[in-house]
Write a protein that holds these residues in place. Structure first.
Motif, PDB file in Angstrom:
ATOM      1  N   ASN A  49     117.782 -35.320  16.996  1.00  0.00           N
ATOM      2  CA  ASN A  49     117.907 -34.859  18.371  1.00  0.00           C
ATOM      3  C   ASN A  49     116.867 -35.472  19.302  1.00  0.00           C
ATOM      4  OD1 ASN A  49     120.022 -33.204  17.627  1.00  0.00           O
ATOM      5  ND2 ASN A  49     118.680 -31.494  17.157  1.00  0.00           N
ATOM      6  N   SER A  50     116.042 -36.350  18.786  1.00  0.00           N
ATOM      7  CA  SER A  50     114.977 -36.916  19.607  1.00  0.00           C
ATOM      8  C   SER A  50     115.532 -37.912  20.612  1.00  0.00           C
ATOM      9  CB  SER A  50     113.921 -37.600  18.733  1.00  0.00           C
ATOM     10  OG  SER A  50     114.460 -38.773  18.186  1.00  0.00           O
ATOM     11  N   GLN A  51     114.740 -38.197  21.612  1.00  0.00           N
ATOM     12  CA  GLN A  51     115.166 -39.107  22.675  1.00  0.00           C
ATOM     13  C   GLN A  51     115.314 -40.529  22.158  1.00  0.00           C
ATOM     14  OE1 GLN A  51     112.658 -39.136  26.090  1.00  0.00           O
ATOM     15  NE2 GLN A  51     113.969 -40.471  27.244  1.00  0.00           N
ATOM     16  N   SER A  52     114.630 -40.886  21.088  1.00  0.00           N
ATOM     17  CA  SER A  52     114.691 -42.250  20.582  1.00  0.00           C
ATOM     18  C   SER A  52     116.095 -42.635  20.138  1.00  0.00           C
ATOM     19  CB  SER A  52     113.702 -42.437  19.426  1.00  0.00           C
ATOM     20  OG  SER A  52     114.066 -41.605  18.355  1.00  0.00           O
ATOM     21  N   GLU A  53     116.901 -41.655  19.732  1.00  0.00           N
ATOM     22  CA  GLU A  53     118.262 -41.951  19.315  1.00  0.00           C
ATOM     23  C   GLU A  53     119.267 -41.732  20.440  1.00  0.00           C
ATOM     24  OE1 GLU A  53     119.644 -40.934  15.615  1.00  0.00           O
ATOM     25  OE2 GLU A  53     117.767 -41.305  14.588  1.00  0.00           O
ATOM     26  N   GLN A  54     118.830 -41.155  21.529  1.00  0.00           N
ATOM     27  CA  GLN A  54     119.709 -40.964  22.670  1.00  0.00           C
ATOM     28  C   GLN A  54     119.624 -42.203  23.550  1.00  0.00           C
ATOM     29  OE1 GLN A  54     118.358 -37.397  24.520  1.00  0.00           O
ATOM     30  NE2 GLN A  54     119.012 -36.083  22.861  1.00  0.00           N
ATOM     31  N   ALA A  55     120.438 -42.245  24.580  1.00  0.00           N
ATOM     32  CA  ALA A  55     120.413 -43.380  25.498  1.00  0.00           C
ATOM     33  C   ALA A  55     119.053 -43.462  26.167  1.00  0.00           C
ATOM     34  CB  ALA A  55     121.509 -43.229  26.538  1.00  0.00           C
ATOM     35  N   LYS A  56     118.476 -44.644  26.144  1.00  0.00           N
ATOM     36  CA  LYS A  56     117.158 -44.815  26.739  1.00  0.00           C
ATOM     37  C   LYS A  56     117.287 -45.079  28.230  1.00  0.00           C
ATOM     38  CE  LYS A  56     114.816 -46.210  22.638  1.00  0.00           C
ATOM     39  NZ  LYS A  56     113.649 -46.850  22.130  1.00  0.00           N
ATOM     40  N   GLU A  57     116.265 -44.705  28.970  1.00  0.00           N
ATOM     41  CA  GLU A  57     116.257 -44.922  30.403  1.00  0.00           C
ATOM     42  C   GLU A  57     115.910 -46.371  30.709  1.00  0.00           C
ATOM     43  OE1 GLU A  57     113.587 -42.213  32.240  1.00  0.00           O
ATOM     44  OE2 GLU A  57     114.522 -40.463  31.341  1.00  0.00           O
ATOM     45  N   THR A  58     116.414 -46.848  31.855  1.00  0.00           N
ATOM     46  CA  THR A  58     116.096 -48.194  32.296  1.00  0.00           C
ATOM     47  C   THR A  58     115.067 -48.105  33.408  1.00  0.00           C
ATOM     48  OG1 THR A  58     118.353 -48.872  31.792  1.00  0.00           O
ATOM     49  CG2 THR A  58     117.066 -50.327  33.202  1.00  0.00           C
ATOM     50  N   ARG A  59     113.971 -48.791  33.234  1.00  0.00           N
ATOM     51  CA  ARG A  59     112.902 -48.768  34.221  1.00  0.00           C
ATOM     52  C   ARG A  59     113.130 -49.877  35.238  1.00  0.00           C
ATOM     53  NH1 ARG A  59     106.827 -47.339  33.391  1.00  0.00           N
ATOM     54  NH2 ARG A  59     107.967 -45.815  32.199  1.00  0.00           N
ATOM     55  N   VAL A  60     113.023 -49.538  36.517  1.00  0.00           N
ATOM     56  CA  VAL A  60     113.166 -50.517  37.592  1.00  0.00           C
ATOM     57  C   VAL A  60     111.780 -51.095  37.865  1.00  0.00           C
ATOM     58  CG1 VAL A  60     113.811 -50.852  40.000  1.00  0.00           C
ATOM     59  CG2 VAL A  60     115.088 -49.242  38.571  1.00  0.00           C
ATOM     60  N   VAL A  61     111.692 -52.421  37.696  1.00  0.00           N
ATOM     61  CA  VAL A  61     110.401 -53.066  37.856  1.00  0.00           C
ATOM     62  C   VAL A  61     110.216 -53.565  39.288  1.00  0.00           C
ATOM     63  CG1 VAL A  61     108.928 -54.930  37.013  1.00  0.00           C
ATOM     64  CG2 VAL A  61     110.463 -53.765  35.453  1.00  0.00           C
ATOM     65  N   GLY A  62     111.255 -54.060  39.887  1.00  0.00           N
ATOM     66  CA  GLY A  62     111.167 -54.559  41.264  1.00  0.00           C
ATOM     67  C   GLY A  62     112.284 -53.980  42.110  1.00  0.00           C
ATOM     68  N   VAL A  63     112.200 -54.219  43.396  1.00  0.00           N
ATOM     69  CA  VAL A  63     113.221 -53.707  44.300  1.00  0.00           C
ATOM     70  C   VAL A  63     114.257 -54.801  44.579  1.00  0.00           C
ATOM     71  CG1 VAL A  63     111.762 -52.001  45.377  1.00  0.00           C
ATOM     72  CG2 VAL A  63     111.856 -54.281  46.319  1.00  0.00           C
ATOM     73  N   ALA A  64     115.494 -54.405  44.808  1.00  0.00           N
ATOM     74  CA  ALA A  64     116.546 -55.362  45.039  1.00  0.00           C
ATOM     75  C   ALA A  64     116.686 -55.757  46.515  1.00  0.00           C
ATOM     76  CB  ALA A  64     117.880 -54.798  44.538  1.00  0.00           C
ATOM     77  N   GLU A  65     116.080 -55.009  47.416  1.00  0.00           N
ATOM     78  CA  GLU A  65     116.230 -55.287  48.837  1.00  0.00           C
ATOM     79  C   GLU A  65     114.860 -55.373  49.504  1.00  0.00           C
ATOM     80  OE1 GLU A  65     116.740 -50.823  50.583  1.00  0.00           O
ATOM     81  OE2 GLU A  65     118.485 -51.678  49.572  1.00  0.00           O
ATOM     82  N   LYS A  66     114.834 -56.068  50.646  1.00  0.00           N
ATOM     83  CA  LYS A  66     113.589 -56.185  51.406  1.00  0.00           C
ATOM     84  C   LYS A  66     113.717 -55.342  52.658  1.00  0.00           C
ATOM     85  CE  LYS A  66     112.355 -60.810  49.928  1.00  0.00           C
ATOM     86  NZ  LYS A  66     112.021 -62.161  50.344  1.00  0.00           N
ATOM     87  N   ARG A  67     112.613 -54.807  53.116  1.00  0.00           N
ATOM     88  CA  ARG A  67     112.608 -54.002  54.345  1.00  0.00           C
ATOM     89  C   ARG A  67     111.728 -54.631  55.362  1.00  0.00           C
ATOM     90  NH1 ARG A  67     113.583 -47.817  53.339  1.00  0.00           N
ATOM     91  NH2 ARG A  67     114.939 -48.010  51.602  1.00  0.00           N
TER      92      ARG A  67
END
Length: 67
Positions: A49-67
């Motif tokens: 039941n641990s998170q290691s066997e569940q779907a892992k989260e994806t970390r966003v390293v950079g932004v896709a748009e500029k402001r």
């Protein structure tokens, strides 16, 4: 190694052999969980039941748009 019945008897004796109440109601489940823990089965179930066997989260390293 203690059996489920011995564990249940110990739980009830420690609580003063209640005739009703939460401890009396859950003594079987507590004894079963402790017996599984002693056998090592609870560790296997917990790891399933641990998170290691569940779907892992994806970390966003950079932004896709500029402001």
């Amino acid at each position: 190694m203690a059996t489920k019945k011995e564990i249940k008897d110990t739980i009830l004796n420690t609580a003063g052999n209640p005739e009703s109440g939460v401890i009396k109601d859950f003594a079987d489940e507590l004894a079963e969980a402790i017996a599984k823990l002693i056998d090592g089965e609870a560790w296997i179930i917990a790891n399933k039941n641990s998170q290691s066997e569940q779907a892992k989260e994806t970390r966003v390293v950079g932004v896709a748009e500029k402001r």
